[in-house]
Design an enzyme around this catalytic site. Structure first.
Site, PDB file in Angstrom:
ATOM      1  N   TYR A   1       3.747   9.899  -0.849  1.00  0.00           N
ATOM      2  CA  TYR A   1       4.770   9.318   0.022  1.00  0.00           C
ATOM      3  C   TYR A   1       6.177   9.538  -0.532  1.00  0.00           C
ATOM      4  CZ  TYR A   1       0.815   6.754   2.101  1.00  0.00           C
ATOM      5  OH  TYR A   1      -0.373   6.406   2.703  1.00  0.00           O
TER       6      TYR A   1
ATOM      7  N   LYS B   1      -2.553   6.240  -4.437  1.00  0.00           N
ATOM      8  CA  LYS B   1      -3.592   7.212  -4.094  1.00  0.00           C
ATOM      9  C   LYS B   1      -3.420   8.505  -4.873  1.00  0.00           C
ATOM     10  CE  LYS B   1      -3.510   5.291   0.594  1.00  0.00           C
ATOM     11  NZ  LYS B   1      -2.243   4.555   0.470  1.00  0.00           N
TER      12      LYS B   1
ATOM     13  N   HIS C   1      -7.149  10.190  -1.977  1.00  0.00           N
ATOM     14  CA  HIS C   1      -6.406  10.175  -0.719  1.00  0.00           C
ATOM     15  C   HIS C   1      -7.130  10.939   0.394  1.00  0.00           C
ATOM     16  CE1 HIS C   1      -1.997   9.727   0.800  1.00  0.00           C
ATOM     17  NE2 HIS C   1      -2.865   9.528   1.771  1.00  0.00           N
TER      18      HIS C   1
ATOM     19  N   ASP D   1       0.840  -1.197   0.000  1.00  0.00           N
ATOM     20  CA  ASP D   1       0.000   0.000   0.000  1.00  0.00           C
ATOM     21  C   ASP D   1       0.876   1.249   0.000  1.00  0.00           C
ATOM     22  OD1 ASP D   1      -2.924   1.143   0.697  1.00  0.00           O
ATOM     23  OD2 ASP D   1      -1.427   2.255   1.860  1.00  0.00           O
TER      24      ASP D   1
END
Length: 447
Positions: A197, A222, A255, A192
């Site tokens: 990120y 996301k 997100h 995930d």
């Protein structure tokens, strides 16, 4: 010829040399008598002292001066020298035999000690009191007494999503790649991640280096807040696909239920925030194009889910990924989601930020861990899956990555014990960016 000078008088050294030697010994001072040139048979050794300079050559075994046997020559040595015992062939054989015997005795004793220790440990395990090994050496799992929890959940599309995933949120650069490699090696199939990120490229390289076929993996990413406008969604998706090294995603999530303008620093797009339907419609198009298999949402409360699903959707949200842990269990959201066929995913399942240590030290968690012989982390992760949620534990430590994948069905009384403890205190939400983004509202208002 070799020459040595030994600095310490009256010391004797034994050197390995040829069996036949000629020794020329000359006194270092005027008052030291000069020894006769002598040949000494010492077998594999020769002795010399620091009082003389010795010139050593190999030679036949006889006395050069008088052709007497070596033994008589040895007797001619001054009293300051001591005769070395002659080592013959039979002595060598006896010494070798003794050494071999000692080695055999040592090996037999070592084997006997190991056998005794193994028997003692086995006997102790058979008669140990309940919880003994957990108290002394940490939890020792007895998987024969625990049933396995579901390894997958079925989505509305019919796809089966693994119930435990490796989360890569906050995994540092240089660490996340190794974490993904370790996860795949120990059996994870679900990774995930997210564009925000900033580690999708490293994740992608780890996936490329892995021998796990793409069709056996479940990859989630996301859509970030700046790309909610329909025209910006596909380019953002393509960037994630490129970095991950794949041509499709198994799951793509909105997100946050907050849309920003593409340009600028967190400039709120009020229209797309109030009505995410245009964003959702574009995601449905990308499902039809084959770039996404399933679409879902993240950080949506009940009111915001209802706001989206009030529209005529071609594809219902497959999952809603939210903060779920012992300190923020969200029982109302969990109950509502089950009643409406929406699967929840739990991020920060062991607690957010500094809550992890507190979560693992909760008395009820520790009691269940000791009772069942599993770790506190496994208790909490199992509790999440038993609640009916997908769980996304994050770790870059190899041993913990493997440990987190092993989940077991808790006895009903222990499950209810944890559920009661988790829901008996005020919820403590940690992840709420409303103030940081300077929003004129709280993202979770109206929950």
């Amino acid at each position: 010829m070799c020459s040595f000078q030994v600095p310490n008088p009256r010391s004797f050294l034994v050197l390995p040399v040829a069996k036949s030697l000629v020794v020329h010994v000359t006194g270092p001072t005027n008052n030291t008598p000069r020894m006769e040139e002598t040949v000494i048979s010492l077998g594999p050794t020769i002795v010399y002292t620091s009082s003389y300079l010795c010139h050593i050559n190999t030679a036949p075994i006889y006395n050069v001066a008088n052709s007497q046997p070596c033994l008589s020559t040895v007797m001619l040595f001054s009293q300051q020298y001591q005769q070395l015992p002659t080592v013959d062939k039979h002595t060598d054989e006896r010494d070798s035999f003794r050494k071999d015997t000692r080695k055999r005795r040592f090996c037999l004793r070592a084997i006997a000690i190991i056998a005794i220790m193994w028997a003692s440990i086995t006997a102790a395990r058979m008669f140990r009191p309940k919880g003994f090994w957990s108290a002394c050496y940490g939890p020792q799992r007895n998987s024969s007494t625990l049933a396995q929890l579901p390894s997958h959940y079925t989505l509305p599309s019919g796809d089966k999503i693994p119930s435990v995933a490796l989360g890569v949120w906050q995994a540092s650069k240089g660490e996340v790649g190794n974490a993904v490699k370790t996860a795949l090696e120990v059996g994870y199939k679900h990774i995930d991640g997210a564009w925000i990120y900033r580690n999708e490229e490293e994740v992608g390289q780890a996936l490329k280096d892995s021998s796990v076929p793409r069709e056996e993996l479940w990859l989630t990413s996301k859509l970030w807040n700046n790309f909610h406008a329909p025209e910006d969604i596909e380019p953002a998706l393509d960037q994630s696909l490129s970095m991950l090294g794949t041509d499709y995603l198994d799951l793509y999530l909105i997100h946050w239920p907050v849309a920003f303008k593409k340009e600028g620093n967190n400039i709120l797009d009020e229209n797309l925030t109030a009505d995410p339907y245009p964003t959702w419609q574009k995601l449905e198009e990308l499902v039809d194009k084959g770039k996404i298999r399933n679409i879902g949402i993240s950080n949506f409360n009940i009111r915001r889910v209802q706001n989206l699903t009030a529209n005529k959707l071609k594809y219902q949200p497959a999952v809603n990924q939210v903060e779920l842990n012992f300190f923020n269990p969200q029982p109302e959201l969990l109950k509502w989601s089950k009643e409406n066929g929406l699967l929840l995913e739990a991020y920060s399942p062991l607690g957010s930020d500094k809550q992890v240590g507190q979560s693992l030290s909760v008395p009820e968690v520790k009691d269940v861990a000791n009772k069942l012989g599993i770790t506190p982390a496994q208790v909490l992760i199992s509790w999440h899956v038993q609640r009916g949620t997908i769980v996304l534990p994050k770790s870059v430590t190899p041993s913990r990555i493997g440990e987190n994948l092993d989940v077991f069905e808790l006895p009903q009384e222990d499950f209810e014990k944890l559920e009661t403890a988790a829901t008996s205190h005020p919820p403590q939400r940690v992840v709420n960016p409303s103030n940081g983004w300077k929003l004129p509202f709280d993202v979770f208002d109206g929950q």
